[in-house]
Design an enzyme around this catalytic site. Structure first.
Site, PDB file in Angstrom:
ATOM      1  N   ARG A   1      34.939  35.452  15.895  1.00 45.33           N
ATOM      2  CA  ARG A   1      33.817  34.512  15.854  1.00 45.33           C
ATOM      3  C   ARG A   1      33.250  34.210  17.247  1.00 45.33           C
ATOM      4  NH1 ARG A   1      34.566  29.234  12.377  1.00 45.33           N
ATOM      5  NH2 ARG A   1      36.226  28.693  13.821  1.00 45.33           N
TER       6      ARG A   1
ATOM      7  N   ARG B   1      35.134  29.940  20.792  1.00 52.15           N
ATOM      8  CA  ARG B   1      35.720  28.601  20.792  1.00 52.15           C
ATOM      9  C   ARG B   1      37.140  28.643  21.345  1.00 52.15           C
ATOM     10  NH1 ARG B   1      34.714  26.142  14.844  1.00 52.15           N
ATOM     11  NH2 ARG B   1      36.801  25.375  15.246  1.00 52.15           N
TER      12      ARG B   1
ATOM     13  N   ARG C   1      46.238  26.200  13.251  1.00 52.31           N
ATOM     14  CA  ARG C   1      45.196  25.625  12.391  1.00 52.31           C
ATOM     15  C   ARG C   1      45.389  26.030  10.931  1.00 52.31           C
ATOM     16  NH1 ARG C   1      40.213  27.886  15.016  1.00 52.31           N
ATOM     17  NH2 ARG C   1      39.021  26.771  13.443  1.00 52.31           N
TER      18      ARG C   1
ATOM     19  N   ARG D   1      39.582  16.398   5.193  1.00 49.84           N
ATOM     20  CA  ARG D   1      40.636  17.370   5.508  1.00 49.84           C
ATOM     21  C   ARG D   1      42.019  16.820   5.207  1.00 49.84           C
ATOM     22  NH1 ARG D   1      37.594  20.506   9.646  1.00 49.84           N
ATOM     23  NH2 ARG D   1      38.862  22.196  10.452  1.00 49.84           N
TER      24      ARG D   1
ATOM     25  N   LYS E   1      32.553  28.448   6.072  1.00 50.72           N
ATOM     26  CA  LYS E   1      31.864  27.219   5.640  1.00 50.72           C
ATOM     27  C   LYS E   1      30.606  26.952   6.475  1.00 50.72           C
ATOM     28  CE  LYS E   1      35.539  24.522   6.251  1.00 50.72           C
ATOM     29  NZ  LYS E   1      36.537  25.499   6.747  1.00 50.72           N
TER      30      LYS E   1
HETATM   31  P1  AMP Z   1      36.163  22.951  12.497  1.00 52.88           P
HETATM   32  O1  AMP Z   1      34.982  23.318  13.317  1.00 52.88           O
HETATM   33  O2  AMP Z   1      35.796  22.310  11.193  1.00 52.88           O
HETATM   34  O3  AMP Z   1      37.142  24.085  12.337  1.00 52.88           O
HETATM   35  O4  AMP Z   1      36.955  21.809  13.325  1.00 52.88           O
HETATM   36  C1  AMP Z   1      37.457  22.059  14.605  1.00 52.88           C
HETATM   37  C2  AMP Z   1      38.527  21.026  14.945  1.00 52.88           C
HETATM   38  O5  AMP Z   1      37.947  19.718  14.920  1.00 52.88           O
HETATM   39  C3  AMP Z   1      39.696  20.952  13.963  1.00 52.88           C
HETATM   40  O6  AMP Z   1      40.701  21.912  14.252  1.00 52.88           O
HETATM   41  C4  AMP Z   1      40.176  19.520  14.193  1.00 52.88           C
HETATM   42  O7  AMP Z   1      40.900  19.400  15.410  1.00 52.88           O
HETATM   43  C5  AMP Z   1      38.864  18.778  14.365  1.00 52.88           C
HETATM   44  N1  AMP Z   1      38.320  18.296  13.069  1.00 52.88           N
HETATM   45  C6  AMP Z   1      37.173  18.682  12.465  1.00 52.88           C
HETATM   46  N2  AMP Z   1      37.000  18.045  11.302  1.00 52.88           N
HETATM   47  C7  AMP Z   1      38.063  17.231  11.155  1.00 52.88           C
HETATM   48  C8  AMP Z   1      38.484  16.320  10.140  1.00 52.88           C
HETATM   49  N3  AMP Z   1      37.761  16.120   9.015  1.00 52.88           N
HETATM   50  N4  AMP Z   1      39.658  15.660  10.325  1.00 52.88           N
HETATM   51  C9  AMP Z   1      40.391  15.829  11.435  1.00 52.88           C
HETATM   52  N5  AMP Z   1      40.071  16.679  12.427  1.00 52.88           N
HETATM   53  C10 AMP Z   1      38.908  17.382  12.289  1.00 52.88           C
END
Ligand code: AMP
Length: 217
Positions: free
Chosen positions: A127, A160, A171, A88, A13
């Site tokens: 990544r 990360r 996740r 989410r 994404k």
């Molecule tokens: P991402 O970079 O989108 O994979 O997000 C990394 C982490 O941030 C996720 O594993 C969650 O802990 C948190 N996070 C990001 N977006 C959301 C969301 N919309 N709702 C809840 N937690 C989020």
């Protein structure tokens, strides 16, 4: 143009967003990026979010919804925006619907990016991100020219914390349980578009998304 990129962690994404925002001249709103910045800056939000993120869990809905509501009021969102990593949960999707209605804005498409599980795992473990500019690389599929160094700005690349194998599994489970129900949620609203992204180059996938979006315009 307001649209959502939906899909599991590792679907690409963030990578596709970087290209799509140039094409459509709209900002990318990535809740993950906003949270990582907050963690880096040790802000109040960052302190609240860090534990959840490290464990691969979702940050509570009320925290996230507030962030997005504020962000879409910024002037750069006046021509639309791309949501990456939000919503989410069904609660977040309901809140988004409410916020958009309140601001007389219309969600035009939700693109669900399908990728096979074994490919997701490889993409996530491979990544690497740039510490300075946030650019995305992958040691298997999109390596930087010089190992550990960003092609774009020369910054140092890092992995990360939540891209470690144990956290990745968590996740992916969280995605299946809490986020995948949104596929049905948006399907019922006749706004869902599916794409298969297990194979093909980044540009191939971006082209598929662009074709879908030009059809809904
Ligand atoms: P991402 O970079 O989108 O994979 O997000 C990394 C982490 O941030 C996720 O594993 C969650 O802990 C948190 N996070 C990001 N977006 C959301 C969301 N919309 N709702 C809840 N937690 C989020």
């Amino acid at each position: 143009m307001i649209f959502i990129l939906l899909g599991p962690p590792g679907a690409g994404k963030g990578t596709y967003s970087q290209k799509l925002i140039k094409k459509f001249n709209i900002p990318q709103i990535s809740t993950g990026d906003i949270l990582r910045e907050a963690v880096k800056g040790k802000t109040e939000l960052g302190m609240k979010a860090k534990d959840y993120m490290d464990k691969g869990l979702l940050v509570p809905d009320d925290v996230i919804i507030g962030i997005v509501e504020d962000r879409i009021k910024e002037p750069d969102c006046k021509n639309g925006f791309l949501l990456d990593g939000f919503p989410r949960t069904v609660e977040q999707a309901d809140a988004l619907e409410y916020i958009l209605n309140k601001n007389k804005l219309k969600l035009e498409a939700v693109i669900n990016i399908n990728v096979k599980n074994e490919i997701l795992f490889k993409r996530l473990t491979g990544r690497r991100l740039c510490k300075k500019c946030g650019a995305n690389f992958n040691i298997y599929t999109l390596p930087s020219q010089k190992e550990g160094i960003c092609d774009r700005c020369g910054g140092e690349l890092y992995q990360r914390d939540d891209d470690k194998p144990e956290t990745i599994e968590k996740r992916l489970l969280v995605y299946t349980k809490q986020t995948a129900p949104l596929i049905e949620y948006y399907n019922k609203r006749n706004i869902l578009k599916e794409i298969e992204a297990s194979e093909g180059t980044i540009d191939d996938i971006v082209k598929k998304i662009e074709d879908i979006l030009s059809g809904v315009n």
